[in-house]
Motif scaffolding. Structure first.
Motif, PDB file in Angstrom:
ATOM      1  N   SER A 135      43.093  39.758  10.555  1.00  0.00           N
ATOM      2  CA  SER A 135      42.587  39.021  11.719  1.00  0.00           C
ATOM      3  C   SER A 135      43.256  37.655  11.864  1.00  0.00           C
ATOM      4  N   HIS A 136      44.367  37.429  11.202  1.00  0.00           N
ATOM      5  CA  HIS A 136      45.086  36.145  11.294  1.00  0.00           C
ATOM      6  C   HIS A 136      45.907  36.142  12.584  1.00  0.00           C
ATOM      7  N   ALA A 137      45.275  35.666  13.663  1.00  0.00           N
ATOM      8  CA  ALA A 137      45.896  35.718  14.988  1.00  0.00           C
ATOM      9  C   ALA A 137      47.210  34.933  15.032  1.00  0.00           C
ATOM     10  N   GLY A 138      47.283  33.818  14.327  1.00  0.00           N
ATOM     11  CA  GLY A 138      48.511  33.019  14.332  1.00  0.00           C
ATOM     12  C   GLY A 138      49.685  33.783  13.747  1.00  0.00           C
ATOM     13  N   ALA A 139      49.476  34.461  12.629  1.00  0.00           N
ATOM     14  CA  ALA A 139      50.557  35.233  12.011  1.00  0.00           C
ATOM     15  C   ALA A 139      50.939  36.410  12.906  1.00  0.00           C
ATOM     16  N   LEU A 140      49.949  37.031  13.541  1.00  0.00           N
ATOM     17  CA  LEU A 140      50.246  38.132  14.464  1.00  0.00           C
ATOM     18  C   LEU A 140      51.118  37.636  15.622  1.00  0.00           C
ATOM     19  N   ARG A 141      50.762  36.495  16.182  1.00  0.00           N
ATOM     20  CA  ARG A 141      51.533  35.936  17.301  1.00  0.00           C
ATOM     21  C   ARG A 141      52.927  35.516  16.840  1.00  0.00           C
ATOM     22  N   ASN A 142      53.005  34.864  15.676  1.00  0.00           N
ATOM     23  CA  ASN A 142      54.308  34.427  15.174  1.00  0.00           C
ATOM     24  C   ASN A 142      55.224  35.619  14.900  1.00  0.00           C
ATOM     25  N   ARG A 143      54.649  36.673  14.324  1.00  0.00           N
ATOM     26  CA  ARG A 143      55.426  37.890  14.059  1.00  0.00           C
ATOM     27  C   ARG A 143      55.916  38.479  15.385  1.00  0.00           C
ATOM     28  N   ALA A 144      55.030  38.530  16.373  1.00  0.00           N
ATOM     29  CA  ALA A 144      55.408  39.083  17.677  1.00  0.00           C
ATOM     30  C   ALA A 144      56.506  38.245  18.334  1.00  0.00           C
ATOM     31  N   ASP A 145      56.391  36.925  18.260  1.00  0.00           N
ATOM     32  CA  ASP A 145      57.434  36.045  18.812  1.00  0.00           C
ATOM     33  C   ASP A 145      58.785  36.343  18.159  1.00  0.00           C
ATOM     34  N   THR A 146      58.762  36.503  16.842  1.00  0.00           N
ATOM     35  CA  THR A 146      60.002  36.744  16.105  1.00  0.00           C
ATOM     36  C   THR A 146      60.569  38.126  16.425  1.00  0.00           C
ATOM     37  N   LEU A 147      59.692  39.113  16.572  1.00  0.00           N
ATOM     38  CA  LEU A 147      60.151  40.446  16.977  1.00  0.00           C
ATOM     39  C   LEU A 147      60.803  40.390  18.359  1.00  0.00           C
ATOM     40  N   LEU A 148      60.200  39.634  19.269  1.00  0.00           N
ATOM     41  CA  LEU A 148      60.754  39.503  20.615  1.00  0.00           C
ATOM     42  C   LEU A 148      62.141  38.866  20.559  1.00  0.00           C
ATOM     43  N   GLU A 149      62.282  37.807  19.753  1.00  0.00           N
ATOM     44  CA  GLU A 149      63.584  37.153  19.587  1.00  0.00           C
ATOM     45  C   GLU A 149      64.610  38.102  18.973  1.00  0.00           C
ATOM     46  N   LEU A 189      61.466  29.667   8.178  1.00  0.00           N
ATOM     47  CA  LEU A 189      62.564  30.637   8.089  1.00  0.00           C
ATOM     48  C   LEU A 189      63.050  31.018   9.490  1.00  0.00           C
ATOM     49  N   ARG A 190      62.116  31.144  10.411  1.00  0.00           N
ATOM     50  CA  ARG A 190      62.485  31.448  11.806  1.00  0.00           C
ATOM     51  C   ARG A 190      63.328  30.310  12.377  1.00  0.00           C
ATOM     52  N   ASP A 191      62.940  29.058  12.098  1.00  0.00           N
ATOM     53  CA  ASP A 191      63.728  27.902  12.540  1.00  0.00           C
ATOM     54  C   ASP A 191      65.148  27.975  11.993  1.00  0.00           C
ATOM     55  N   LEU A 192      65.284  28.503  10.783  1.00  0.00           N
ATOM     56  CA  LEU A 192      66.589  28.600  10.119  1.00  0.00           C
ATOM     57  C   LEU A 192      67.374  29.839  10.563  1.00  0.00           C
ATOM     58  N   GLY A 193      66.802  30.628  11.490  1.00  0.00           N
ATOM     59  CA  GLY A 193      67.476  31.819  11.966  1.00  0.00           C
ATOM     60  C   GLY A 193      67.368  33.011  11.035  1.00  0.00           C
ATOM     61  N   ARG A 194      66.471  32.928  10.070  1.00  0.00           N
ATOM     62  CA  ARG A 194      66.291  33.997   9.084  1.00  0.00           C
ATOM     63  C   ARG A 194      65.098  34.851   9.497  1.00  0.00           C
ATOM     64  N   ARG A 195      65.277  35.575  10.619  1.00  0.00           N
ATOM     65  CA  ARG A 195      64.160  36.283  11.256  1.00  0.00           C
ATOM     66  C   ARG A 195      63.571  37.381  10.390  1.00  0.00           C
ATOM     67  N   GLY A 196      64.402  38.158   9.717  1.00  0.00           N
ATOM     68  CA  GLY A 196      63.883  39.246   8.883  1.00  0.00           C
ATOM     69  C   GLY A 196      62.965  38.722   7.789  1.00  0.00           C
ATOM     70  N   GLU A 197      63.368  37.630   7.151  1.00  0.00           N
ATOM     71  CA  GLU A 197      62.524  37.017   6.113  1.00  0.00           C
ATOM     72  C   GLU A 197      61.254  36.437   6.722  1.00  0.00           C
ATOM     73  N   ALA A 198      61.369  35.870   7.924  1.00  0.00           N
ATOM     74  CA  ALA A 198      60.191  35.315   8.609  1.00  0.00           C
ATOM     75  C   ALA A 198      59.185  36.424   8.887  1.00  0.00           C
ATOM     76  N   ILE A 199      59.677  37.540   9.421  1.00  0.00           N
ATOM     77  CA  ILE A 199      58.781  38.661   9.725  1.00  0.00           C
ATOM     78  C   ILE A 199      58.086  39.134   8.449  1.00  0.00           C
TER      79      ILE A 199
END
Length: 190
Positions: A139-153, A117-127
Motif C-alpha cells: 500500500s506504499h502509494a509513493g513507491a507505486l507512483r515512483n515505479r510507474a513514473d520510472t517505467l513510463l520513462e 538512482l533515477r536521478d542518476l539515470g539508473r532506472r533498472g536499479e531504481a525500479i
C-alpha cells in the motif's frame, strides 16, 4: 530553571508534525540556544529547513547533527533528501546508502534510494528499489507512483499505467499520480 531542553524539543516536534514550521523552527532554535549540540534539535531543525526550501542550510545542519550521532538512519536519509534537492545525487546516494546500511528495512530510505538512482539515470536499479518497498508494503502509494513514473520513462507505458492506477486506488487525490496516468494514456494513444 524553566522548561527542559527535552520538553522544548518535544513541543517543537509536535508543532512540526502539525505542519507549523514557524513555531517548530523557533522552538528547535531555542533548544539549540540552550544545548548547541542537541542531536534531535539539530537534525529536526535541518528537516524544517529542507521542508521550507532552505536546502543548503538543511544539509549543513543535518551533516553537523550526523557528526554527533552517525548511527541515526533517519538523519542520513534526510540529508540525502536535501542533497537531492541541491542537485548532488552522488552525495545523496552515498547518504541514503548509509541510512540503509544502518536500517536495511527502512522503506522511506529505500524509496528515496530509488529516486536518487533515477536521478542518476539508473532506472533498472531504481525500479528494483521501488519493487522492494512495494513487496514489503503493497500500500506504499509513493513507491507505486515512483515505479510507474520510472517505467513510463523507460518506454513501458502499459506497465506504467497499471502502476499509476494502483497508486490512485490507494491515494485518489495524488495529483502526481493523476498526471502520470494521463501521460501514460497519452503514450499509449488513449
Amino acid at each position: 530553571a524553566g522548561t527542559s531542553v527535552g520538553a522544548i524539543v518535544a513541543e517543537a516536534a509536535a508543532r512540526h508534525r502539525q505542519g507549523d514550521f514557524v513555531a517548530a523552527e523557533r522552538l528547535y532554535r531555542e533548544a539549540l540556544g540552550r544545548h548547541p549540540t542537541h542531536f534531535d534539535a539539530m537534525h529536526l531543525l535541518g528537516v524544517v529547513l529542507h521542508q521550507t526550501g532552505r536546502h543548503d542550510a538543511a544539509a549543513a545542519l543535518i551533516t553537523k547533527a550526523i557528526a554527533h550521532n552517525p548511527r541515526d538512519p533517519s538523519a542520513h536519509n534526510n540529508l540525502a533528501l536535501a542533497l537531492r534537492k541541491l542537485g548532488r545525487p552522488g552525495e545523496a546516494l552515498a547518504s541514503v546508502e548509509r541510512a540503509l546500511a544502518l536500517a536495511p528495512d527502512f522503506l522511506a530510505a529505500q524509496n528515496n534510494r530509488g529516486n536518487v538512482l533515477r536521478d542518476l539515470g539508473r532506472r533498472g536499479e531504481a525500479i528494483a528499489c521501488y519493487e522492494r518497498v512495494i513487496a514489503a508494503d503493497p500500500s506504499h502509494a509513493g513507491a507505486l507512483r515512483n515505479r510507474a513514473d520510472t517505467l513510463l520513462e523507460s518506454g513501458r507505458g502499459a506497465d506504467a499505467l497499471a502502476g499509476f492506477e494502483r497508486a490512485l486506488a490507494l491515494d485518489p487525490v495524488d495529483a502526481d499520480a493523476h498526471a502520470g496516468r494521463g501521460n501514460a494514456l497519452a503514450t499509449l494513444g488513449r
